[in-house]
Design a protein around this motif. Structure first.
Motif, PDB file in Angstrom:
ATOM      1  N   LYS A 119      13.153   7.104  16.952  1.00 59.70           N
ATOM      2  CA  LYS A 119      12.639   5.859  17.520  1.00 59.70           C
ATOM      3  C   LYS A 119      13.597   4.699  17.238  1.00 59.70           C
ATOM      4  O   LYS A 119      14.135   4.573  16.137  1.00 59.70           O
ATOM      5  N   LYS A 120      13.826   3.837  18.258  1.00 60.62           N
ATOM      6  CA  LYS A 120      14.723   2.692  18.081  1.00 60.62           C
ATOM      7  C   LYS A 120      14.212   1.731  17.007  1.00 60.62           C
ATOM      8  O   LYS A 120      14.976   1.213  16.201  1.00 60.62           O
ATOM      9  N   LEU A 121      12.901   1.482  17.019  1.00 57.21           N
ATOM     10  CA  LEU A 121      12.327   0.569  16.028  1.00 57.21           C
ATOM     11  C   LEU A 121      12.489   1.113  14.615  1.00 57.21           C
ATOM     12  O   LEU A 121      12.666   0.341  13.661  1.00 57.21           O
ATOM     13  N   PHE A 122      12.423   2.431  14.479  1.00 55.62           N
ATOM     14  CA  PHE A 122      12.615   3.027  13.152  1.00 55.62           C
ATOM     15  C   PHE A 122      14.054   2.822  12.680  1.00 55.62           C
ATOM     16  O   PHE A 122      14.297   2.538  11.493  1.00 55.62           O
ATOM     17  N   LYS A 123      15.006   2.950  13.611  1.00 60.30           N
ATOM     18  CA  LYS A 123      16.403   2.713  13.250  1.00 60.30           C
ATOM     19  C   LYS A 123      16.626   1.259  12.847  1.00 60.30           C
ATOM     20  O   LYS A 123      17.385   0.966  11.916  1.00 60.30           O
ATOM     21  N   ILE A 124      15.947   0.353  13.570  1.00 58.79           N
ATOM     22  CA  ILE A 124      16.031  -1.069  13.196  1.00 58.79           C
ATOM     23  C   ILE A 124      15.486  -1.282  11.799  1.00 58.79           C
ATOM     24  O   ILE A 124      16.056  -2.036  10.999  1.00 58.79           O
ATOM     25  N   PHE A 125      14.375  -0.603  11.490  1.00 58.07           N
ATOM     26  CA  PHE A 125      13.788  -0.697  10.151  1.00 58.07           C
ATOM     27  C   PHE A 125      14.778  -0.238   9.077  1.00 58.07           C
ATOM     28  O   PHE A 125      14.976  -0.912   8.059  1.00 58.07           O
ATOM     29  N   ILE A 126      15.387   0.918   9.290  1.00 54.56           N
ATOM     30  CA  ILE A 126      16.313   1.473   8.296  1.00 54.56           C
ATOM     31  C   ILE A 126      17.525   0.561   8.102  1.00 54.56           C
ATOM     32  O   ILE A 126      17.936   0.270   6.969  1.00 54.56           O
ATOM     33  N   ILE A 127      18.088   0.073   9.206  1.00 47.27           N
ATOM     34  CA  ILE A 127      19.285  -0.774   9.127  1.00 47.27           C
ATOM     35  C   ILE A 127      18.969  -2.095   8.434  1.00 47.27           C
ATOM     36  O   ILE A 127      19.690  -2.532   7.525  1.00 47.27           O
ATOM     37  N   SER A 128      17.874  -2.738   8.856  1.00 47.22           N
ATOM     38  CA  SER A 128      17.515  -4.034   8.264  1.00 47.22           C
ATOM     39  C   SER A 128      17.114  -3.884   6.807  1.00 47.22           C
ATOM     40  O   SER A 128      17.433  -4.742   5.967  1.00 47.22           O
ATOM     41  N   ASP A 129      16.428  -2.801   6.474  1.00 45.04           N
ATOM     42  CA  ASP A 129      16.061  -2.548   5.078  1.00 45.04           C
ATOM     43  C   ASP A 129      17.308  -2.384   4.219  1.00 45.04           C
ATOM     44  O   ASP A 129      17.401  -2.934   3.109  1.00 45.04           O
ATOM     45  N   SER A 130      18.276  -1.620   4.739  1.00 44.35           N
ATOM     46  CA  SER A 130      19.525  -1.396   3.983  1.00 44.35           C
ATOM     47  C   SER A 130      20.308  -2.698   3.816  1.00 44.35           C
ATOM     48  O   SER A 130      20.825  -2.988   2.736  1.00 44.35           O
TER      49      SER A 130
END
Length: 323
Positions: free
Chosen positions: A203-214
């Motif tokens: 999911k794109k939103l999940f990738k956004i979550f991982i990137i922003s969290d990192s």
């Protein structure tokens, strides 16, 4: 005839006093126009045997002092001057006099005030011949000894100001590190029970979550390290010129990035959980922007001031031409 001479002498005395007052108050235009009509007025001295450039340094009038760069080689006629206390220009730059303190009140923060004083001292030091840098005045002090004595209290105030900001920001940064680190192991949707791979990995939103969290984790870690560097600094006078402001700029910038990235991670998680229900998503995303706005309102002006003071064009105009 004698009356005419007396009148001219009186008028000249008034003009000289006006020039000295203009130097004290930073009225550069008046000095330029008067001196253009009579270059000899540049040699005007006050009761302490100080030229307009010495007065400008004592009163921290950078625009008046900048006129010295427009004199080209003629400026070397003024640089060796010493006042009645046998203090040269560098002594005056190193002395935190009541007049200079008045100008410092325009600058918020003891650390930035100390930085401005160092900028003045370094600027004057750059035009002073080496032999005058070790010249002792009536107090048997070199310019460097005068600076250290006069600025001892300001150094302590600057240290306290820096440490207060660093301690508060370290607490915030540490909390963000803890939250973001834990969030990486409790991802939205959970992991696959067999493989351990997150179910929403594609999911794109999940990738956004991982990137922003990192990004938030790395930025907050950087900010904490910078603030720890501030807390453990030696706090010598020279540290306030570049070293400490650089650390504070990096620390505050990283903290801002970490807070912004944390809110992005939070918003993306909410959107995944509510599955596009806009009546819920929009208010939550707007509320997530409040912490970012508060940081910008409270800390961003300070960050801008420090950045301009450290990396800006400076307060001295070295390219001035006026004669």
């Amino acid at each position: 005839m004698s009356k005419t001479i007396t009148t001219e002498t009186s008028q000249l005395s008034v003009v000289r006093e006006a020039i000295l007052n203009a130097a004290r108050w930073g009225i550069t235009e008046f000095i330029v126009e008067i001196v253009k009509s009579n270059i000899d007025l540049l040699m005007t001295l006050d009761s302490d045997l100080r030229s307009i450039f010495h007065i400008a340094i004592a009163h921290r009038q950078e625009n008046v002092f900048g006129l010295i760069y427009g004199l080209d080689t003629a400026k070397y006629n003024f640089i060796p001057f010493c006042d009645k206390n046998d203090s040269n220009m560098l002594h005056l730059a190193g002395e935190l006099s009541p007049e200079s303190q008045v100008k410092l009140q325009q600058i918020s923060g003891a650390a930035l005030q100390m930085q401005r004083e160092l900028q003045w001292f370094k600027e004057v030091e750059g035009i002073i011949p080496p032999m005058l840098k070790l010249h002792t005045n009536g107090k048997e002090e070199t310019p460097y000894e005068t600076f250290d004595r006069s600025h001892a209290n300001l150094v302590k105030e600057g240290e306290k100001w820096m440490k207060d900001i660093a301690q508060t920001s370290t607490v915030v940064g540490t909390l963000i590190i803890t939250i973001m680190f834990a969030a990486l192991f409790t991802v939205p949707g959970g992991p696959d029970q067999d493989t351990g791979v997150p179910l929403l990995l594609r999911k794109k939103l999940f990738k956004i979550f991982i990137i922003s969290d990192s990004i938030s984790l790395f930025a907050s870690t950087t900010s904490v390290l910078m603030f720890v560097g501030i807390l453990t600094s030696r706090y010598t006078a020279d540290d306030f010129l570049k070293s400490l402001p650089n650390k504070l700029i990096i620390g505050l910038s990283s903290l801002f990035i970490s807070i912004a990235a944390m809110m992005v991670a939070f918003s993306s998680t909410v959107i995944i959980m509510v599955k596009g229900q806009l009546e819920i998503v929009i208010p939550i995303v707007l509320l997530a922007g409040i912490p970012i706005g508060l940081f910008v309102w409270l800390q961003f002006p300070l960050l801008v001031k420090i950045f301009i003071s450290t990396y800006g064009p400076g307060i001295f105009d070295r390219k001035m031409k006026w004669l």
